[in-house]
Design a protein around this motif. Structure first.
Motif, short mmCIF file in Angstrom:
data_model
loop_
_atom_site.label_atom_id
_atom_site.label_comp_id
_atom_site.label_asym_id
_atom_site.label_seq_id
_atom_site.Cartn_x
_atom_site.Cartn_y
_atom_site.Cartn_z
N GLY A 159 -3.00 -14.08 5.72
CA GLY A 159 -2.97 -12.26 5.78
C GLY A 159 -1.54 -11.96 5.37
N PHE A 160 -0.48 -12.88 6.12
CA PHE A 160 1.61 -13.42 5.92
C PHE A 160 1.59 -13.09 4.08
CE2 PHE A 160 4.67 -15.65 4.40
CZ PHE A 160 5.11 -14.75 5.59
N LEU A 161 0.38 -14.74 3.84
CA LEU A 161 0.45 -15.21 2.15
C LEU A 161 -0.05 -13.77 0.84
CD1 LEU A 161 -0.05 -19.23 2.53
CD2 LEU A 161 1.84 -17.62 1.92
N LEU A 162 -1.40 -12.96 1.87
CA LEU A 162 -2.13 -11.96 0.86
C LEU A 162 -0.82 -10.66 1.16
CD1 LEU A 162 -4.11 -11.17 -0.97
CD2 LEU A 162 -5.17 -9.90 1.32
N GLY A 163 -0.89 -10.89 2.18
CA GLY A 163 0.30 -9.31 2.23
C GLY A 163 1.58 -8.91 1.53
N THR A 164 2.19 -10.63 1.76
CA THR A 164 3.53 -10.44 0.61
C THR A 164 3.34 -11.15 -0.77
OG1 THR A 164 3.69 -12.93 0.77
CG2 THR A 164 4.79 -11.72 2.46
N SER A 165 2.27 -11.39 -1.35
CA SER A 165 1.56 -11.27 -2.43
C SER A 165 1.39 -9.96 -3.35
CB SER A 165 0.48 -12.24 -2.56
OG SER A 165 -0.98 -12.10 -2.16
N ILE A 166 0.67 -9.62 -2.43
CA ILE A 166 1.05 -7.75 -2.29
C ILE A 166 2.04 -7.30 -2.34
CG2 ILE A 166 -0.49 -5.48 -2.72
CD1 ILE A 166 -3.34 -7.28 -1.53
N PHE A 167 2.94 -6.88 -1.70
CA PHE A 167 3.70 -5.67 -1.60
C PHE A 167 5.22 -6.86 -1.71
CE2 PHE A 167 0.22 -4.56 1.88
CZ PHE A 167 0.43 -3.56 0.76
N VAL A 168 5.47 -7.80 -1.90
CA VAL A 168 6.61 -8.48 -1.68
C VAL A 168 6.69 -9.04 -3.69
CG1 VAL A 168 8.39 -9.87 -0.85
CG2 VAL A 168 6.77 -8.52 0.31
N PRO A 172 11.67 -5.89 0.99
CA PRO A 172 11.18 -7.38 1.12
C PRO A 172 11.37 -8.00 2.45
CG PRO A 172 11.85 -6.92 -1.20
CD PRO A 172 12.45 -6.09 -0.42
N ALA A 173 12.45 -8.76 2.64
CA ALA A 173 12.92 -9.50 3.46
C ALA A 173 12.13 -8.37 5.33
CB ALA A 173 14.46 -9.58 3.85
N ALA A 174 12.65 -7.33 4.87
CA ALA A 174 11.97 -6.93 6.22
C ALA A 174 10.73 -6.78 6.23
CB ALA A 174 12.00 -5.17 6.56
N ALA A 175 9.60 -6.97 5.02
CA ALA A 175 8.34 -7.29 5.11
C ALA A 175 7.63 -8.61 5.47
CB ALA A 175 7.88 -6.84 3.52
N THR A 176 8.91 -9.17 5.13
CA THR A 176 8.38 -10.54 4.94
C THR A 176 8.69 -10.91 6.78
OG1 THR A 176 9.02 -11.51 2.76
CG2 THR A 176 9.42 -12.99 4.59
N TRP A 177 9.51 -10.65 6.91
CA TRP A 177 10.10 -11.02 8.55
C TRP A 177 9.33 -10.26 9.91
CZ3 TRP A 177 13.16 -14.07 11.25
CH2 TRP A 177 14.17 -14.90 10.62
N LYS A 210 4.43 -8.89 -5.83
CA LYS A 210 3.51 -8.72 -6.81
C LYS A 210 3.24 -9.79 -7.72
CE LYS A 210 6.24 -3.89 -5.76
NZ LYS A 210 6.95 -4.50 -4.55
N ASP A 211 2.99 -11.18 -7.14
CA ASP A 211 2.27 -11.91 -8.34
C ASP A 211 1.32 -12.44 -6.87
OD1 ASP A 211 1.51 -14.28 -9.72
OD2 ASP A 211 3.64 -14.30 -10.36
N THR A 212 -0.25 -12.78 -7.31
CA THR A 212 -1.14 -12.89 -6.92
C THR A 212 -0.64 -14.53 -7.23
OG1 THR A 212 -3.20 -13.48 -8.41
CG2 THR A 212 -2.86 -11.22 -7.79
N PHE A 213 -0.57 -15.41 -7.64
CA PHE A 213 -0.43 -16.71 -7.16
C PHE A 213 0.67 -17.19 -5.78
CE2 PHE A 213 -1.09 -17.22 -12.25
CZ PHE A 213 -1.07 -18.07 -11.93
N TYR A 214 1.71 -16.21 -5.47
CA TYR A 214 2.08 -16.41 -4.13
C TYR A 214 0.72 -16.38 -2.91
CZ TYR A 214 6.38 -16.13 -6.39
OH TYR A 214 7.73 -16.24 -7.18
N PHE A 215 -0.55 -15.92 -3.81
CA PHE A 215 -1.19 -16.34 -2.43
C PHE A 215 -2.84 -17.52 -2.86
CE2 PHE A 215 -5.93 -15.03 -1.57
CZ PHE A 215 -5.53 -15.45 0.31
N LEU A 216 -2.50 -16.94 -4.26
CA LEU A 216 -3.50 -18.01 -4.46
C LEU A 216 -3.18 -19.45 -4.67
CD1 LEU A 216 -4.82 -16.02 -8.19
CD2 LEU A 216 -6.29 -16.61 -5.96
#
Length: 207
Positions: A112-121, A79-84, A123-129
């Motif tokens: 794109g960062f928020l969408l990507g992390t909400s999907i892959f890191v 998750p950290a690698a994905a975020t960075w 796993k909760d759409t609220f982090y984007f919404l």
């Protein structure tokens, strides 16, 4: 090997972020270098103003997807690698090696960062919404894309910090990356902030 793979992901993120879709679409389909028009930024907002709505939407979609792709690949590491990696993608967008380090202001790439992390890191759409909703509320009230972008990423960062806060190393690394992202967006919009204060910032007219 984990460190090596992480470094490769960070490099990949920067290179993907450096792909200047606004420049590519402008030159191929409109025979226009948008760096010489409007604000001169290689972002979706300037592309839309200079080349038209369709071009602006195309640039925004491509800029969002390049970060989602980078985050998705790096999520296979951690998750950290994905975020960075997502953060490095946004750095690449702002300072692209393929366009003489003159890029956009990271609005589309941040989402794109928020969408990507909400999907892959997360796993909760609220982090984007949550930040996306904040973006549109501020945009509707004040009509400034710059202000809405800043409020959206700060809101998202606060939400991530509040929900992930712990002494877990992975969580701390994710939170740091998100705050650096917010600082990057604010820094890239300093001129816009001054323009708003002076009553010179352009407002959108479609909302």
């Amino acid at each position: 090997m984990l460190i090596l793979y992480t470094i490769l992901c960070l490099l990949l993120g920067y290179l993907l972020g450096s792909i200047p879709f606004a420049l590519i679409i402008g030159k191929i389909f409109y025979h226009t270098d948008i760096r010489n028009h409007g604000s001169g930024n290689l972002g979706g907002t300037n592309a839309g103003r200079v080349l038209g709505k369709k071009a602006g939407i195309a640039v925004i979609v491509c800029d969002v997807l390049k970060v989602v792709l980078a985050v998705g690949i790096a999520s296979l590491i951690s998750p950290a690698a994905a975020t960075w990696t997502g953060f490095m993608c946004c750095i690449g967008h702002c300072y692209p090696i393929f366009a003489h380090f003159h890029g956009g202001k990271a609005v589309s790439t941040v989402f794109g960062f928020l969408l990507g992390t909400s999907i892959f890191v997360f796993k909760d759409t609220f982090y984007f919404l949550v930040p996306f909703l904040m973006f549109f509320i501020v945009l509707y009230l004040f009509k400034f894309v710059s202000l809405a972008s800043i409020c959206g990423i700060v809101c998202g960062t606060l939400f991530i910090t509040a929900t992930l806060w712990s002494m877990n190393v992975q969580n701390i690394l994710v939170i740091i990356a998100c705050w650096l992202m917010a600082i990057l967006v604010i820094y890239r919009h300093l001129k816009n902030i001054r323009a708003i204060q002076n009553g010179e910032e352009r407002k959108i007219t479609w909302m």
